[in-house]
Scaffold this motif. Structure first.
Motif, PDB file in Angstrom:
ATOM      1  N   ALA A   1      48.789  27.266  42.440  1.00 48.34           N
ATOM      2  CA  ALA A   1      48.049  27.263  41.176  1.00 48.34           C
ATOM      3  C   ALA A   1      48.609  28.308  40.220  1.00 48.34           C
ATOM      4  O   ALA A   1      48.732  28.064  39.009  1.00 48.34           O
ATOM      5  CB  ALA A   1      46.570  27.518  41.433  1.00 48.34           C
ATOM      6  N   ARG A   2      48.966  29.456  40.745  1.00 46.41           N
ATOM      7  CA  ARG A   2      49.547  30.520  39.919  1.00 46.41           C
ATOM      8  C   ARG A   2      50.863  30.068  39.308  1.00 46.41           C
ATOM      9  O   ARG A   2      51.125  30.285  38.111  1.00 46.41           O
ATOM     10  CB  ARG A   2      49.744  31.768  40.773  1.00 46.41           C
ATOM     11  N   GLY A   3      51.725  29.411  40.113  1.00 41.82           N
ATOM     12  CA  GLY A   3      52.987  28.908  39.588  1.00 41.82           C
ATOM     13  C   GLY A   3      52.786  27.838  38.533  1.00 41.82           C
ATOM     14  O   GLY A   3      53.482  27.823  37.511  1.00 41.82           O
ATOM     15  N   GLU A   4      51.834  26.941  38.759  1.00 41.47           N
ATOM     16  CA  GLU A   4      51.563  25.876  37.788  1.00 41.47           C
ATOM     17  C   GLU A   4      51.048  26.450  36.469  1.00 41.47           C
ATOM     18  O   GLU A   4      51.456  26.011  35.387  1.00 41.47           O
ATOM     19  CB  GLU A   4      50.548  24.893  38.373  1.00 41.47           C
ATOM     20  N   ASP A   5      50.140  27.413  36.542  1.00 39.75           N
ATOM     21  CA  ASP A   5      49.607  28.015  35.312  1.00 39.75           C
ATOM     22  C   ASP A   5      50.689  28.788  34.565  1.00 39.75           C
ATOM     23  O   ASP A   5      50.724  28.778  33.330  1.00 39.75           O
ATOM     24  CB  ASP A   5      48.431  28.943  35.649  1.00 39.75           C
TER      25      ASP A   5
ATOM     26  N   ASN B   1      44.324  34.823  38.334  1.00 44.25           N
ATOM     27  CA  ASN B   1      44.572  34.295  39.669  1.00 44.25           C
ATOM     28  C   ASN B   1      44.423  35.426  40.702  1.00 44.25           C
ATOM     29  O   ASN B   1      44.967  36.525  40.510  1.00 44.25           O
ATOM     30  CB  ASN B   1      45.978  33.706  39.727  1.00 44.25           C
ATOM     31  N   PRO B   2      43.718  35.191  41.800  1.00 44.27           N
ATOM     32  CA  PRO B   2      43.484  36.274  42.775  1.00 44.27           C
ATOM     33  C   PRO B   2      44.765  36.919  43.300  1.00 44.27           C
ATOM     34  O   PRO B   2      44.778  38.123  43.576  1.00 44.27           O
ATOM     35  CB  PRO B   2      42.713  35.567  43.893  1.00 44.27           C
ATOM     36  N   LEU B   3      45.836  36.136  43.431  1.00 48.52           N
ATOM     37  CA  LEU B   3      47.101  36.717  43.898  1.00 48.52           C
ATOM     38  C   LEU B   3      47.667  37.664  42.855  1.00 48.52           C
ATOM     39  O   LEU B   3      48.085  38.784  43.169  1.00 48.52           O
ATOM     40  CB  LEU B   3      48.101  35.615  44.222  1.00 48.52           C
ATOM     41  N   GLU B   4      47.697  37.233  41.594  1.00 51.46           N
ATOM     42  CA  GLU B   4      48.224  38.092  40.533  1.00 51.46           C
ATOM     43  C   GLU B   4      47.366  39.342  40.370  1.00 51.46           C
ATOM     44  O   GLU B   4      47.881  40.444  40.169  1.00 51.46           O
ATOM     45  CB  GLU B   4      48.295  37.307  39.228  1.00 51.46           C
ATOM     46  N   VAL B   5      46.049  39.171  40.493  1.00 49.27           N
ATOM     47  CA  VAL B   5      45.139  40.324  40.419  1.00 49.27           C
ATOM     48  C   VAL B   5      45.458  41.319  41.530  1.00 49.27           C
ATOM     49  O   VAL B   5      45.540  42.533  41.302  1.00 49.27           O
ATOM     50  CB  VAL B   5      43.670  39.872  40.512  1.00 49.27           C
TER      51      VAL B   5
END
Length: 322
Positions: free
Chosen positions: A224-228, A240-244
């Motif tokens: 989802a992070r890559g798509e956004d 995104n929780p990963l980016e956070v």
């Protein structure tokens, strides 16, 4: 009258006749370079100056292999730029390696005699216990920073099955085309290790919490992070929780190091505004788009910024459109 050409003169005439387009191909304009870079699919912003253009590419770490971006377009734009700006890497000396060996316990473990429950509230400890049970691992004595890194890199496995990142693409393309590379001042390894060793263990609890949240939500957040990122939905990437989690952990969240990192970027981009031609800078997206990050600070200095919205609808102000 008969005219005779020497062999060299004949070759010259043939060359000019056969390849007129090659001899007359104009150099790409600044706008063409910007368009080529934008076709890569990475989110980016432009700043038009009296003497040139600055392209700011918003980079995320570990772009998923499934993300459909076109690094070759960024390579083409890099080859035509007058200069590029890339992130610096820490400078570690042999002495720093010995310091790490002898002081490694201060980085990897909690202080002697202390365990996770001495710092965490009941809810935090329960969440950590659930992850320990799921992955059959004991985090009780491990430092919260190392636990956070382990959760993201080994349990969530966010950096597996990735494609090229923008920094490597631009660095290699600039090297092949002899385009000058500028970098922020590198931090000394000694200073980074001292900063990390002196930190209160509790200061890394936000990193642990963010890493637990990302790991609990599973690998769907990676794609989802890559798509956004590819859709230029910068607020969604930032949320995104990963980016956070990546932005909440050291060194980005350290008040001293983080402020210095952001200040270096703002200073280098401001200096580039005085240069001729195209400057292409690859900047971590979180550093660019966070509240009071590089884009906010540049806008506060009245730089005209064109590109995708980096704040979202709730913040009101919108950047200049391309």
């Amino acid at each position: 009258m008969t005219f005779r050409l020497s062999a060299k003169a004949a070759l010259a005439v043939i060359s000019l006749a056969a390849f007129p387009a090659l001899a007359q191909t104009p150099a790409p304009t600044q706008n063409q370079i910007v368009v080529t870079a934008q076709r890569s699919g990475a989110p980016m912003w432009t700043i038009e100056t009296p003497t040139g253009t600055i392209i700011l590419v918003g980079e995320i770490a570990a772009v998923p292999e499934s993300t459909p971006w076109q690094p070759d377009r960024l390579e083409e734009a890099t080859a035509e730029a007058q200069r590029v700006i890339l992130r610096a890497r820490p400078k570690f000396s042999p002495g720093d390696v010995f310091r790490l060996i002898f002081r490694g316990g201060r980085f990897t473990k909690l202080p002697e005699g202390r365990v996770a429950a001495d710092y965490l509230n009941a809810d935090q400890r329960a969440r950590l216990a659930a992850l320990e049970a799921e992955y059959d691992i004991d985090y009780d004595r491990r430092s919260f920073l190392m636990t956070g890194f382990d959760l993201l890199a080994r349990r969530l496995d966010f950096d597996d099955d990735t494609t090229k990142d923008a920094t490597d693409v631009v660095r290699k393309a600039a090297g092949r085309a002899d385009v000058p590379i500028d970098r922020p001042t590198r931090f000394r390894g000694e200073d980074l290790l001292d900063n990390l060793a002196d930190a209160d263990p509790a200061s890394h609890i936000p990193c642990l919490e963010a890493a637990m949240s990302a790991t609990e939500q599973g690998q769907a957040i990676i794609e989802a992070r890559g798509e956004d990122w590819r859709k230029f939905d910068v607020p969604a990437v930032m949320d995104n929780p990963l980016e956070v989690a990546l932005g909440t952990c050291w060194p980005w969240a350290d008040p001293d190091l983080g402020e210095e990192i952001r200040g270096q970027w703002v200073s280098m981009i401001s200096d580039a505004a005085q240069a001729d031609g195209v400057t292409l800078a690859v900047v971590p997206l979180r550093v660019l788009a966070e509240t009071n990050g590089v884009l906010d600070q540049l806008e506060a200095r009245d730089f005209p910024i064109g590109g995708p919205d980096w704040r979202g609808p709730e913040t009101g102000s919108t950047p200049v459109s391309d």
